[in-house]
Design a protein around this motif. Structure first.
Motif, PDB file in Angstrom:
ATOM      1  N   MET A   1      69.145  24.634  68.081  1.00  0.00           N
ATOM      2  CA  MET A   1      68.949  23.232  68.441  1.00  0.00           C
ATOM      3  C   MET A   1      68.438  23.091  69.869  1.00  0.00           C
ATOM      4  SD  MET A   1      71.856  20.265  68.590  1.00  0.00           S
ATOM      5  CE  MET A   1      71.459  18.608  69.131  1.00  0.00           C
ATOM      6  N   GLY A   2      68.894  23.968  70.765  1.00  0.00           N
ATOM      7  CA  GLY A   2      68.607  23.813  72.188  1.00  0.00           C
ATOM      8  C   GLY A   2      67.183  24.123  72.589  1.00  0.00           C
ATOM      9  N   VAL A   3      66.557  25.100  71.950  1.00  0.00           N
ATOM     10  CA  VAL A   3      65.198  25.479  72.354  1.00  0.00           C
ATOM     11  C   VAL A   3      64.202  24.342  72.139  1.00  0.00           C
ATOM     12  CG1 VAL A   3      63.287  27.041  71.834  1.00  0.00           C
ATOM     13  CG2 VAL A   3      65.599  27.948  72.095  1.00  0.00           C
ATOM     14  N   PRO A   4      64.138  23.708  70.980  1.00  0.00           N
ATOM     15  CA  PRO A   4      63.208  22.561  70.849  1.00  0.00           C
ATOM     16  C   PRO A   4      63.574  21.393  71.760  1.00  0.00           C
ATOM     17  CG  PRO A   4      63.901  23.369  68.700  1.00  0.00           C
ATOM     18  CD  PRO A   4      64.788  24.015  69.700  1.00  0.00           C
TER      19      PRO A   4
ATOM     20  N   GLY B   1      68.320  20.449  62.224  1.00  0.00           N
ATOM     21  CA  GLY B   1      67.198  19.529  62.103  1.00  0.00           C
ATOM     22  C   GLY B   1      66.065  19.786  63.075  1.00  0.00           C
ATOM     23  N   PRO B   2      66.322  19.984  64.390  1.00  0.00           N
ATOM     24  CA  PRO B   2      65.214  20.261  65.316  1.00  0.00           C
ATOM     25  C   PRO B   2      64.412  21.507  64.953  1.00  0.00           C
ATOM     26  CG  PRO B   2      67.155  19.603  66.538  1.00  0.00           C
ATOM     27  CD  PRO B   2      67.586  19.762  65.110  1.00  0.00           C
ATOM     28  N   LEU B   3      65.113  22.577  64.539  1.00  0.00           N
ATOM     29  CA  LEU B   3      64.384  23.794  64.161  1.00  0.00           C
ATOM     30  C   LEU B   3      63.539  23.560  62.917  1.00  0.00           C
ATOM     31  CD1 LEU B   3      63.836  26.818  64.516  1.00  0.00           C
ATOM     32  CD2 LEU B   3      65.850  27.261  63.091  1.00  0.00           C
ATOM     33  N   LEU B   4      64.103  22.889  61.919  1.00  0.00           N
ATOM     34  CA  LEU B   4      63.331  22.613  60.710  1.00  0.00           C
ATOM     35  C   LEU B   4      62.127  21.724  61.005  1.00  0.00           C
ATOM     36  CD1 LEU B   4      66.259  21.974  58.176  1.00  0.00           C
ATOM     37  CD2 LEU B   4      64.877  24.055  58.455  1.00  0.00           C
ATOM     38  N   SER B   5      62.310  20.770  61.909  1.00  0.00           N
ATOM     39  CA  SER B   5      61.195  19.895  62.281  1.00  0.00           C
ATOM     40  C   SER B   5      60.091  20.681  62.972  1.00  0.00           C
ATOM     41  CB  SER B   5      61.701  18.772  63.194  1.00  0.00           C
ATOM     42  OG  SER B   5      62.650  17.979  62.522  1.00  0.00           O
ATOM     43  N   CYS B   6      60.474  21.589  63.860  1.00  0.00           N
ATOM     44  CA  CYS B   6      59.460  22.395  64.547  1.00  0.00           C
ATOM     45  C   CYS B   6      58.689  23.284  63.577  1.00  0.00           C
ATOM     46  CB  CYS B   6      60.124  23.246  65.633  1.00  0.00           C
ATOM     47  SG  CYS B   6      60.756  22.306  67.029  1.00  0.00           S
TER      48      CYS B   6
END
Length: 779
Positions: free
Chosen positions: A176-179, A375-380
């Motif tokens: 989550m943190g990287v994006p 969610g953020p990883l999947l979005s990226c």
């Protein structure tokens, strides 16, 4: 003879009744318990056991004297510690002689010991029994190391189960943190890779020093916005002559033209904010942060969240507008150019935003909280595949993606240090103070919430040191200001993080992403980053807090709205300045206008309560006016107290002529010279008007100050009382020219109170008989 026995018995019952009912709160609890007993017979046996436990058991006189000596010594030790820690702060505002203040403390201590019938010899003899300020477990060197470096406890307490939980939690937070860090770097006006820099070193240092086991330190939205607002347009001609010597269009940004200097100043802010927090820890100035109340901080955070979402409109619409220091004007600019927006970009942005919010809500509803953090990883991943596979999208005007991100190493800032000047430090200091304090407030509030949830404690001093050292170390490796992230910390807690090891795992995975995975972000569209930001900061809009404040206290709601509207209209820097000024104004107003409560007697008792309380009706006593002063007295509020007393007595004289004024000093702990002098004037003025003043419930410290001033001598020994009721009885006995009530009048009063006491005893007997009946049946 019988009448005298009846009088003495009635007086005894009356005294017992007064002692039992002096505290109305305990009386209300007692009555509530009686009602519950009558309604539910199952609680009668429990009430019977509680009744026996309510009989007081007194300590021996020697043990009481020992306890008094130890507690007095502890108060003196704490007072000396506060005096030493605050000496540096006091010396800037007044000339303080430490030796004189210590002598004054010694005098107060001697007075207290004398009144407690303790000698200095007894006091010194019991000194060895006092516990140190630290607990016994913190005396050893190993315990002190564990206190300053909490991660060392991991080697003694870790198990295979906790290690596995921390690894999984750290991996989830890193995903989550990287994006998020890439998005926050864009908010701060910095290149994307600086978000990854801020995600690594600050968290690593905090994991070793910080006490919170789930707090994740790194880039956050609020500090990113504050940094951008403070640095944008603030680079002067000396720092960046290129910007000032050329003409630029309204769409050009200073941070883009003077990017090198902008980055240098951002890293300088990291170093200075870390130094500010470390200095606050050394000087024990954490109490200053309490001046910012929760309504103000909540309003500022909500306004900042709206401003952050407004900044993402350019990525959703695909258009650029001129910058403005007032966010509300920037929204107007976007509204004017909305027709020029790119529908495809807006559609994809809204789709990803609703997708992230939906994933989070589905995860919360189904119990899969990890789904929201993924969610953020999947979005990226979906965004990169969308741009990479759909070639026409790469050439649409207004649809921007990240392209090349420098990676492969964690740079050092030694060369940046050499480019700083004293002028840079001087201009950056005010902003760094705001960044440090606001960042600590956000981090400490999150740490306290997590600590309470998981059953451990965090200290403000240690957290100041940990967050300060995290930013100082982060500045060495080109990090911009970092703080505790509420969203990532909540994910760590929900994912099962147990110790600080989860933060170290997150750091290692983030470092791996920086070294080897940055090429994968080449086709990452910016509307995905905007969707991540909007879905994250939308939780900061605390409209529910505003609703509760409106229901509970309207003044707190006004503070919330002022901070919110000020941040939204004037910008984050002016908004936080307005919030701080508002908090200080409230503190000063409350201090200058202490609460003045008019007391009346609760009928049938010896208790006196404010007339504002609506739970019980009371009666005023003819010729006697009772007032309770609600705060300590000093030069700023004594005029308000004096004026209020005059006004209240003038109003009361229209109904009943006041001959006696009883001042209840229960909440008053201290009074300075100006306040005591004003009280002396009040005493003299009221006496000239035929109103005698009586003092009740004076603390020992306040009594010593009055005595040194000579106020007690002018007042008279007969007008000092331990309780309000004693003062009222004394005033009643002197009412009407100094004649005491006759024996028959006193007997009538005592017998009326005896009747109430007998009725109360009959009720207790009935309750006792009802609770004893089941036991008799069992036998």
């Amino acid at each position: 003879m019988e009448s005298q026995e009846a009088y003495h018995s009635s007086a005894g019952f009356a005294s017992v009744l007064c002692e039992a009912e002096d505290d109305s709160e305990s009386e209300e609890i007692e009555e509530g318990r009686h009602e519950d007993i009558v309604k539910d017979s199952r609680t009668q046996s429990r009430y019977q056991s509680d009744w026996s436990e309510r009989v007081p058991r007194y300590l021996k006189q020697s043990d009481s004297q020992t306890a008094a000596a130890l507690l007095l010594l502890r108060q003196r030790q704490i007072a000396l510690g506060d005096m030493i820690s605050g000496a540096c702060l006091k010396c800037f505002t007044a000339d303080i002689d430490i030796e004189d203040e210590t002598a004054s403390e010694d005098e107060d201590l001697a007075d207290l010991l004398g009144k407690r019938k303790l000698t200095l010899h007894d006091f010194s003899a019991r000194q060895h029994l006092l516990r140190p300020l630290r607990t016994d477990s913190e005396k050893t060197f190993q315990a002190r190391i564990s206190r300053r470096f909490p991660l060392t406890r991991l080697f003694r307490e870790a198990t295979s189960k906790t290690l596995l939980a921390d690894v999984l939690a750290g991996a989830t937070v890193s995903v989550m943190g990287v994006p998020e860090s890439l998005s926050y770097a864009q908010i701060a006006g910095l290149p994307f890779e600086y978000g990854l820099y801020a995600l690594i070193v600050p968290q690593l240092v905090y994991s070793f020093i910080g006490q919170s086991r789930q707090l994740m330190v790194g880039p956050v939205a609020m500090l990113s916005l504050l940094l951008r607002a403070g640095l944008e347009g603030g680079v002067d001609e000396y720092q960046c002559p290129m910007w000032h010597n050329q003409t630029h269009s309204e769409l050009e940004r200073q941070r883009e033209v003077c990017q090198e200097k902008y980055i240098d100043l951002a890293i300088l802010q990291t170093l200075l904010s870390g130094c500010v927090l470390t200095l606050c820890c050394v000087l024990q100035l954490g109490f200053l942060l309490k001046f910012l109340g929760h309504p103000v901080i909540s309003g500022f955070s909500s306004g900042s969240a709206i401003v952050i979402m407004m900044h993402q409109l350019k990525n959703f619409l695909g258009v650029k507008v001129a910058d403005s220091e007032f966010p509300i004007l920037k929204l107007v600019f976007f509204a004017k150019r909305a027709s020029e927006g790119q529908p495809i970009t807006l559609g994809f942005g809204l789709l990803f935003t609703f997708g992230l919010v939906g994933l989070r809500k589905v995860g919360m509803k189904c119990g899969w909280k990890v789904l929201g953090s993924l969610g953020p990883l999947l979005s990226c991943v979906c965004g990169v595949l969308l741009i990479y596979l759909c070639k026409p999208l790469q050439h649409i005007e207004g649809l921007e993606y990240m392209k090349e991100i420098p990676g492969g190493s964690l740079p050092c800032a030694w060369t940046i240090f050499s480019r700083w000047t004293w002028w840079d430090v001087r201009r950056s200091l005010p902003l760094s103070v705001s960044l440090g304090l606001i960042g600590f407030l956000e981090a400490f509030a999150t740490a306290k919430s997590l600590a309470k949830r998981h059953g451990y404690e965090v200290e403000s001093g240690q957290e100041l040191l940990a967050l300060g050292m995290s930013n100082i170390a982060g500045s060495i490796f080109t990090s911009y200001p970092a703080s505790g992230s509420f969203s990532r910390s909540a994910v760590c807690s929900a994912s099962g993080g147990v110790t600080q090891l989860s933060g170290i795992v997150s750091v290692l995975l983030s470092l791996l992403a920086l070294l080897y995975l940055t090429p994968l972000f080449y086709y990452l569209p910016k509307f995905v980053l905007a969707a991540i930001v909007v879905s994250s900061v939308s939780k900061l809009v605390a409209y529910d807090v505003a609703i509760n404040l409106f229901k509970i206290k309207k003044s707190d709601f006004v503070m919330w709205m002022t901070a919110f509207v000020g941040t939204l209209c004037l910008g984050p820097l002016l908004g936080i300045g307005l919030a701080v000024m508002l908090s200080l104004a409230v503190v000063i107003y409350e201090s200058v206008h202490p609460q003045i409560q008019v007391l009346w007697r609760i009928e049938g008792t010896c208790g006196y309560r404010p007339v504002q309380q609506q739970d019980a009706d009371g009666t005023f006593i003819d010729g006697i006016f009772i007032v309770r002063i609600g705060a300590s007295l000093y030069f700023a509020n004594v005029a308000y107290v004096e004026e209020t007393l005059r006004t209240l007595i003038a109003d009361m004289n229209d109904i009943s002529r006041i001959h006696y004024l009883v001042l209840d000093f229960t909440p008053v702990t201290t009074a300075d010279y100006s306040a005591i002098e004003a009280l002396s004037d009040v005493l003299q003025n009221f006496r000239e008007k035929g109103v005698q003043v009586a003092f009740a419930c004076i603390s020992m410290r306040l009594e010593g100050a009055f005595e040194r001033f000579g106020l007690l001598d002018s007042l008279g020994e007969e007008w000092r009382f331990h309780t309000v009721h004693e003062a009222v009885l004394h005033c009643t006995s002197h009412f009407g020219g100094g004649s005491r009530p006759s024996l028959e009048q006193e007997m009538d009063i005592a017998l009326s109170e005896l009747k109430r006491a007998e009725a109360r005893v009959n009720e207790l007997r009935q309750l006792w008989a009802g609770s004893a009946a089941p036991n008799v049946g069992k036998r």
